[in-house]
Design a protein around this motif. Structure first.
Motif: not given
Lengths: 456, 342
Positions: A280-305
């Protein structure tokens, strides 16, 4: 809360009951184990060393070596894949030899060795090779280090222990660039001085590890079991039915881990996934990880926004790191009190809130601060807390390999998420891509609430 | 080991390592100081008036002086007819520089307590600052349009990837007349092979302007490939023309482009050769220089291209015929980022 810790179960294969963890004095709530403080210091010092190099490497390549770094960046993805595999190896070696400290020491040593080699590297392939050495060292040391932290801390304090460690680690990451630019300010073009100082700092980290981190925590090779269980490692863990009674790791922590000759098999770490709580822990970590936008994109989005000026761009990762540093310990303690799983899922809700702010029409001047605070809170509530949660469902004999399985799964999922988000951004534009990521994250979080391991 | 022994061992390690680190920093500082002392046999450099205007004094080269001494890294000038002669230094520091028709763009570093910053400064003919613009990363390319109206620059941006070694570039274009700044060419629409193209990993670098004050050429990098693009500042579009073209430089007659070509079989750290492309039929041929080039070349007239190679004191300038014949020869020692002024 942590009913199922291997420490509380009998060890029929002869694994000696571990001595009480240092720092866990009965009758008094100790801060954290000296081992955790020592490992935190090693991480702090090592991160100062590695982030010094990371901070000046672009400058060195362009100004010092006169190279174009564009092609150089392409090597990066490759290393991350290698690092994930090395991590499994490191975790497993620690378990197999029972010498987590020695394996971690080799990892720290390899990275330290890379620093003076940078002085000799004058081409992209050479710099690439040195960085590969560094990543190998990082991959090797991570799992055994986290195993040592969890093994030296009583279960009910693990959130706090990982919080202290991650805070110290992040502090080093913030000090490193500062020190590097102080040196370059004093000695123009003094890249060799930066690398030499970095090497000395890294060596100090290895010295602290050698002197102040206690060695053996698990038995390397116990006497053969009086009742050998051939091929035990290939069968589903006998603990499975008991897990429904809320005891995920009960049963035979050592026995299922060992091959017929009494050695811990690599396969045993993966067979752990047959345990419902581990799965369960591994599956949840995988699933949540798959929906995590990487830092670079978060910073780019923030800059654009926000239309943030370019010169502030480099400060965005520092904002996230600062929030991580400040919140790691409080959220780790909270995890001990109200449950790791709640805090872990809560961290992803903080990230979801951050996505929401980026998507919302709100445009106040506080927007970047709020997003970075939530982003740092996400790391503080998930990075160490996940290890604390996973440590509860992995038997001691397999602690390094088990933690590595969870970490590797999460890292690979985040890597896939990064590729997927880049493709979605290209195909649909940044806002639709983020909206899809937010919906997926909400769904994964809801599922994770339902899948909560019995004792996390 | 007792805790007392361990502390002693730690103290000893700290002392030894601190000594090694201290010596390294002091030696680097000493070496940095040495660069401020003039080297015997180097070019003569003296402070004097430097102008970017066509002042009737004949053809001149303006460049970043790399020779060690008190005027290191300053803009300097020599007569184009005597590039090895005495240099006149301006007192203005630039990492990268270009100039045309009395306008200069100077990419310089800004020292601060914590971290070096960078800025682009637009200079008038008397090297007076007209405007300044903060830069997000390490300067690499600079260009001014032939009329002097537009300026463009490219920087390397780190930090797009958390704690990684990934890089991207950002290229800006400034209209010096209106002050309008296009912070990143990535805001332009891309037409690739006739179809609209979008990618988060699109990077631009190395702008070179046409004389019409509307069009330019540049490199587009995406998905591990590089393209020559033609840009249109009025429509805010770029269109791909050819593949494997980096750092284009347009000849004064606008018929040819000098560029870096990534040639298969060369080492990964030195993959480029200097090529010249005919814009009429988009065919390219190598020049006589056999070494790898990592520079945006400049044209001396319509027949010769000038570029930098690493040298004893940073960089030296070389010249080679654009038609592929002849041979490369050294033009100037210890110089970088030249511009030819009439």
């Amino acid at each position: 809360m942590y009913v199922a810790d291997s420490r509380g179960t009998p060890a029929p294969t002869g694994t000696p009951a571990p001595a009480a963890a240092p720092g866990a004095r009965p009758g008094r709530r100790a801060a954290v184990a000296p081992t955790v403080l020592a490992l935190g210091t090693v991480s702090l010092v090592t991160d100062i060393s590695s982030e010094m190099v990371t901070a000046v490497l672009p400058l060195y390549l362009v100004a010092g070596l006169g190279l174009t770094p564009l092609g150089f960046g392409l090597l990066d993805g490759l290393y991350n894949g290698v690092s994930a595999l090395v991590r499994l190896t490191g975790g497993h070696l620690g378990d197999r030899t029972g010498r987590h400290k020695a394996v971690a020491g080799v990892g720290y040593g390899l990275s330290a060795l890379g620093k003076p080699l940078l002085l000799l590297a004058h081409s992209v392939p050479a710099v690439g090779a040195v960085l590969a050495l560094d990543r190998t060292g990082k991959g090797l040391r991570t799992a055994p280090r986290d195993a040592l932290i969890s093994l030296s801390t009583p279960p009910e304090q693990r959130g706090r222990a990982f919080g202290v460690h991650r805070a110290m680690d992040t502090a080093g990451a913030l000090i490193g660039p500062l020190l590097a630019f102080l040196i370059l300010g004093y000695a123009a073009d003094g890249y060799d001085a930066v690398f030499t100082v970095s090497a000395c700092v890294a060596a100090l980290g290895v010295v602290v590890l050698a002197l102040f981190v206690p060695g053996h925590r698990t038995a390397p090779r116990p006497k053969p079991s009086p009742r050998p269980r051939p091929r035990a490692s290939l069968r589903p863990a006998p603990a499975a039915p008991q897990a429904d009674a809320g005891d995920g790791t009960a049963g035979d922590p050592g026995g299922t881990a060992r091959a017929p000759d009494g050695r811990i098999s690599l396969r045993a770490s993966l067979v752990l996934l047959r345990r419902p709580d581990m799965r369960r822990i591994t599956v949840c970590a995988l699933l949540l990880g798959l929906c995590t936008v990487s830092d670079a994109f978060v910073f780019l989005l923030l800059q654009h926004r926000t239309g943030l000026a370019d010169r502030w761009f480099a400060l965005l990762p520092i904002g996230t790191a600062a929030a991580f540093l400040l919140l790691a310990l409080p959220l780790g303690r909270l995890a001990d009190r109200i449950g790791r799983w709640r805090v872990f899922v809560g961290g992803h809700l903080a990230l979801l809130l951050g996505y929401g702010l980026l998507l919302s029409p709100w445009h106040g001047p506080a927007l970047p601060y709020a997003v970075l605070l939530l982003h740092g809170a996400f790391y503080a509530a998930t990075d160490g807390v996940l290890m604390a949660a996973a440590a509860g469902v992995v038997p001691e004999a397999l602690r390094g390999g088990g933690l590595a399985v969870v970490q590797t799964g999460q890292a690979l999922a985040r890597f896939a998420a990064s590729l997927g988000f880049g493709a979605a951004w290209t195909a649909w534009g940044e806002r639709p891509a983020l909206a899809v990521a937010a919906v997926a994250l909400a769904a994964a979080a809801a599922l994770s609430v339902r899948l909560r391991p019995a004792d996390a | 080991m007792s805790s007392r022994l361990r502390l002693l061992a730690l103290l000893a390690a700290v002392l030894v390592l601190a000594a090694v680190a201290g010596v390294a920093v002091l030696r680097a500082a000493d070496r940095a100081e040495e660069k401020n002392r003039t080297q015997a046999g180097g070019p003569r450099v003296a402070r004097g008036p430097v102008s970017l205007a066509a002042d009737g004094g004949g053809r001149r080269i303006v460049f970043r002086n790399m020779a060690w001494g008190p005027h290191r890294d300053e803009l300097a000038t020599v007569p184009a007819a005597a590039p090895g002669g005495a240099r006149t230094a301006s007192g203005v520091h630039c990492l990268r520089f270009h100039s045309a028709a009395g306008t200069g763009v100077c990419l310089q570093s800004v020292k601060s307590a914590v971290q070096d910053g960078y800025r682009a400064v637009v200079l008038d003919a008397g090297l007076k600052e007209r405007s300044r613009h903060p830069l997000a990363g390490i300067p690499t390319r600079a260009r001014v349009s032939p009329s002097g109206r537009f300026a463009a620059w490219t920087v390397f941006v780190g930090g797009d990837s958390y704690a990684g070694t990934d890089f991207s570039t950002r290229t800006s274009v400034l209209d010096t007349r209106t002050g309008r700044l296009t912070a990143s060419l990535e805001s332009y629409a891309i037409l690739r092979d006739g179809a609209p193209y979008r990618s988060a990993d699109a990077n631009f670098w190395g702008v070179t302007f046409s004389a019409d004050d509307r069009h330019f050429y540049a490199t587009l990098g995406t998905k591990k490939k590089t393209y020559l693009v033609r840009g249109d500042m009025a429509r805010r579009t770029v269109t791909t023309l050819a593949e494997n073209v980096e750092c284009p430089s347009l000849s004064p007659d606008e018929r040819r482009i000098a560029y870096k070509k990534r040639v298969p079989g060369l080492p990964a750290d030195a993959p480029w050769r200097l090529y010249v492309l005919d814009l009429a039929d988009l065919t390219g041929h190598p020049v006589a220089e056999r070494r790898t080039i990592d520079d945006q070349a400049v044209w001396r007239g319509n027949d010769t291209v000038v570029y930098s190679l690493p040298g004893d004191f940073g960089a030296d300038l070389y010249a080679v015929p654009a038609d592929g014949g002849g041979s490369a020869r050294r033009l100037m020692d210890s110089a970088l980022a030249p511009a030819f002024l009439d």
